[in-house]
Scaffold this active site. Sequence first.
Site, short mmCIF file in Angstrom:
data_model
loop_
_atom_site.label_atom_id
_atom_site.label_comp_id
_atom_site.label_asym_id
_atom_site.label_seq_id
_atom_site.Cartn_x
_atom_site.Cartn_y
_atom_site.Cartn_z
N CYS A 117 44.83 75.25 39.81
CA CYS A 117 43.79 76.20 40.26
C CYS A 117 42.48 76.08 39.53
O CYS A 117 41.44 76.46 40.07
CB CYS A 117 44.26 77.64 40.06
N GLU A 157 39.83 75.87 42.41
CA GLU A 157 40.56 75.10 43.41
C GLU A 157 40.53 75.74 44.80
O GLU A 157 40.53 75.05 45.82
CB GLU A 157 42.03 74.97 42.99
N ASP A 158 40.50 77.07 44.83
CA ASP A 158 40.60 77.74 46.12
C ASP A 158 39.34 77.62 46.96
O ASP A 158 39.36 77.89 48.16
CB ASP A 158 40.98 79.21 45.92
N HIS A 165 50.60 80.62 46.94
CA HIS A 165 50.06 79.45 47.66
C HIS A 165 51.12 78.36 47.77
O HIS A 165 52.07 78.32 47.00
CB HIS A 165 48.89 78.84 46.85
N ARG A 173 36.93 87.03 47.17
CA ARG A 173 36.75 85.69 46.63
C ARG A 173 35.75 84.84 47.43
O ARG A 173 35.40 83.74 47.02
CB ARG A 173 38.11 84.99 46.53
N ARG A 230 47.23 83.43 52.45
CA ARG A 230 45.77 83.40 52.40
C ARG A 230 45.16 82.51 53.48
O ARG A 230 44.00 82.66 53.84
CB ARG A 230 45.32 82.88 51.03
N ASP A 266 37.94 86.32 39.90
CA ASP A 266 38.84 85.16 40.08
C ASP A 266 38.10 83.81 40.09
O ASP A 266 38.68 82.79 40.46
CB ASP A 266 39.59 85.30 41.42
C1 CIR Z 1 44.14 85.19 43.57
O1 CIR Z 1 45.03 85.99 43.85
O2 CIR Z 1 43.42 84.71 44.43
C2 CIR Z 1 43.92 84.85 42.11
N1 CIR Z 1 44.24 85.97 41.29
C3 CIR Z 1 44.75 83.66 41.71
C4 CIR Z 1 44.38 82.40 42.43
C5 CIR Z 1 45.14 81.22 41.95
N2 CIR Z 1 44.73 80.04 42.62
C6 CIR Z 1 45.53 79.07 43.00
O3 CIR Z 1 46.73 79.16 42.87
N3 CIR Z 1 44.99 78.04 43.60
#
Ligand code: CIR
Length: 260
Positions: free
Chosen positions: A253, A65-66, A160, A85, A130, A60
């Site tokens: 993201c 962004e995360d 999110h 992650r 999350r 991922d």
């Molecule tokens: C996840 O589930 O963490 C990733 N497959 C997707 C993350 C997407 N990120 C976001 O919306 N900020």
Amino acid sequence: MLLALTRAVSPRIEQCELTHLARTPIDYARAVEEHDAYEALLTRLGCRVERVPDAPDLPDSVFVEDAAVVFDRIAVIARPGAQSRRPEVAAMETALRRYRTLARIEPPGTLDGGDVLVTPGTVFVGVGGRTNVDGVRQLTAHVAPHGFEVVPVHVRECLHLKSAVTAVALAPPAGKSALVINPAWVDSAHFAAFDLIDVDPAEPAAANVLLINSTVICPAEHPRTRRLIEARGFVTESVPAFELAKAEGGLTCCAVLVAI
Ligand code: CIR
């Protein structure tokens, strides 16, 4: 000048985390093409695009962004809610150290950048998925001294907060800030101070748009909501985001924006 930190699509993207979608095949070559087009558009809109080092073993890692939330004075290094992650954040931390004083979310706090919507003076945080209550508490301690109020918000049926609501304008000189929102996924009442544009009901996932300077980048697969945004007077562009959407990723993201 706006710096956009990005990261390559991992060849292991098919092993991504999934919460709300069933696993379907992801065309890696097409995902790379779409991501290249996204970076090219950011460059055309005036960003300096800088890639942090590839992380092919982290499925991922394209969803930068995360890993961090950037403010004018500080950057908060996140602690993603999904264990797989957490190794993503080290490289973002190295990249951001050059531009901001860093603060960190520490255990037992968790926070995904995708849950954090920064607006002038107010930071909305999606909580319960999350991001946990302790993550919100730590974020509040980091940003309150910089003049931000933090408002926890419950989201439903999506990953999110920014799956459900993002900005199309932030404090334009002649009016209010404006957001695009899917009211089925988050309660619009939290955002009463903003002009709101509801997504087209046929496009529930269309609320994730990316505001670059005063252009709103919309996902090409959701043209109806793009038209609704244009009808309210905003300038838009679109970019295909079909493949990464299968990994529950959207347009916000794939970049961490840093005013430099
Ligand atoms: C996840 O589930 O963490 C990733 N497959 C997707 C993350 C997407 N990120 C976001 O919306 N900020």
